[in-house]
Design a protein around this motif. Structure first.
Motif, PDB file in Angstrom:
ATOM      1  N   HIS A 120       0.862  -1.190   0.000  1.00 22.92           N
ATOM      2  CA  HIS A 120       0.000   0.000   0.000  1.00 22.92           C
ATOM      3  C   HIS A 120       0.896   1.237   0.000  1.00 22.92           C
ATOM      4  O   HIS A 120       1.790   1.349   0.838  1.00 22.92           O
ATOM      5  N   LEU A 121       0.654   2.134  -0.943  1.00 22.25           N
ATOM      6  CA  LEU A 121       1.360   3.418  -0.987  1.00 22.25           C
ATOM      7  C   LEU A 121       0.320   4.523  -0.987  1.00 22.25           C
ATOM      8  O   LEU A 121      -0.174   4.931  -2.036  1.00 22.25           O
ATOM      9  N   GLY A 122      -0.022   4.981   0.199  1.00 14.82           N
ATOM     10  CA  GLY A 122      -1.046   6.007   0.336  1.00 14.82           C
ATOM     11  C   GLY A 122      -0.459   7.359   0.684  1.00 14.82           C
ATOM     12  O   GLY A 122       0.754   7.548   0.725  1.00 14.82           O
ATOM     13  N   ARG A 123      -1.353   8.308   0.945  1.00 13.80           N
ATOM     14  CA  ARG A 123      -0.922   9.664   1.289  1.00 13.80           C
ATOM     15  C   ARG A 123      -0.302   9.720   2.676  1.00 13.80           C
ATOM     16  O   ARG A 123       0.667  10.427   2.902  1.00 13.80           O
ATOM     17  N   THR A 124      -0.858   8.942   3.629  1.00 17.12           N
ATOM     18  CA  THR A 124      -0.358   9.007   5.008  1.00 17.12           C
ATOM     19  C   THR A 124       0.243   7.699   5.514  1.00 17.12           C
ATOM     20  O   THR A 124       0.882   7.700   6.560  1.00 17.12           O
ATOM     21  N   LEU A 125       0.034   6.590   4.801  1.00 20.22           N
ATOM     22  CA  LEU A 125       0.588   5.306   5.207  1.00 20.22           C
ATOM     23  C   LEU A 125       1.206   4.590   4.012  1.00 20.22           C
ATOM     24  O   LEU A 125       0.690   4.672   2.901  1.00 20.22           O
ATOM     25  N   ALA A 126       2.299   3.879   4.287  1.00 17.39           N
ATOM     26  CA  ALA A 126       2.919   3.012   3.286  1.00 17.39           C
ATOM     27  C   ALA A 126       3.254   1.692   3.971  1.00 17.39           C
ATOM     28  O   ALA A 126       3.836   1.678   5.055  1.00 17.39           O
ATOM     29  N   THR A 127       2.866   0.582   3.336  1.00 23.87           N
ATOM     30  CA  THR A 127       3.117  -0.740   3.888  1.00 23.87           C
ATOM     31  C   THR A 127       3.874  -1.566   2.863  1.00 23.87           C
ATOM     32  O   THR A 127       3.522  -1.584   1.688  1.00 23.87           O
ATOM     33  N   HIS A 128       4.925  -2.238   3.336  1.00 20.41           N
ATOM     34  CA  HIS A 128       5.746  -3.089   2.475  1.00 20.41           C
ATOM     35  C   HIS A 128       5.886  -4.476   3.085  1.00 20.41           C
ATOM     36  O   HIS A 128       5.999  -4.618   4.303  1.00 20.41           O
ATOM     37  N   GLU A 129       5.900  -5.473   2.219  1.00 13.85           N
ATOM     38  CA  GLU A 129       6.281  -6.821   2.612  1.00 13.85           C
ATOM     39  C   GLU A 129       7.744  -6.974   2.224  1.00 13.85           C
ATOM     40  O   GLU A 129       8.135  -6.609   1.118  1.00 13.85           O
ATOM     41  N   VAL A 130       8.537  -7.510   3.141  1.00 11.59           N
ATOM     42  CA  VAL A 130       9.965  -7.691   2.883  1.00 11.59           C
ATOM     43  C   VAL A 130      10.286  -9.174   3.036  1.00 11.59           C
ATOM     44  O   VAL A 130      10.061  -9.762   4.098  1.00 11.59           O
TER      45      VAL A 130
END
Length: 152
Positions: A120-130
């Motif tokens: 997810h690459l949003g305006r206030t949050l970004a989530t990555h799987e590594v």
């Protein structure tokens, strides 16, 4: 080139860590961080959607000689945070708010490769799987990191 030009203080650190020259002006006054240097992390691909880096096992082990579980998290945090920073741009800053990992296999020697993929690459949050793998491509651990993106 201007004779009075002084490169930003961390340009050499960025180059040693594999950070492409196109990011040096932006990151040259920040560097990659002392822990990234100590852990021996070297970047490969660098984009908000996908980022890769390697880290040696040597020097990052726990008592019985396995790569320390915390080292997995340092690599995951580094990749997710840098990818989030690229997504946020130079006027905003990511701040980690959650990270967790599952360790699938131990490793005693060699190089670990981490690959962060944006969920997810949003305006206030970004989530990555590594995903961390060994030189043979075997799965070592999987992590997920979420960063809140704040105005600088």
């Amino acid at each position: 080139m201007n004779a009075n030009f002084t490169p930003p203080p961390f340009t050499a650190e960025l180059a040693a860590a594999g950070v492409p020259a196109k990011f040096h002006e932006w990151l040259g006054h920040l560097g990659v961080g002392a822990l990234v240097v100590k852990m021996g992390i070297v970047f490969g691909e660098m984009a908000p959607e996908r980022m890769t880096a390697t880290m040696p096992v040597e020097g990052n082990t726990q008592l019985v000689g396995l790569l320390h579980g915390g080292a997995h998290l340092v690599l995951a945090d580094t990749l997710g945070s840098f990818a989030s920073a690229l997504h946020a741009g130079p006027t905003r800053r990511p701040v980690g708010i959650e990270i967790g990992a599952t360790h699938h296999r131990g490793i005693k020697a060699g190089l670990v490769t981490g690959t962060a993929t944006a969920l997810h690459l949003g305006r206030t949050l970004a989530t990555h799987e590594v995903v961390m793998t060994d030189a043979e491509g075997r799965l070592l651990s999987t992590a997920r990191i979420t960063n809140m993106i704040l105005d600088a």
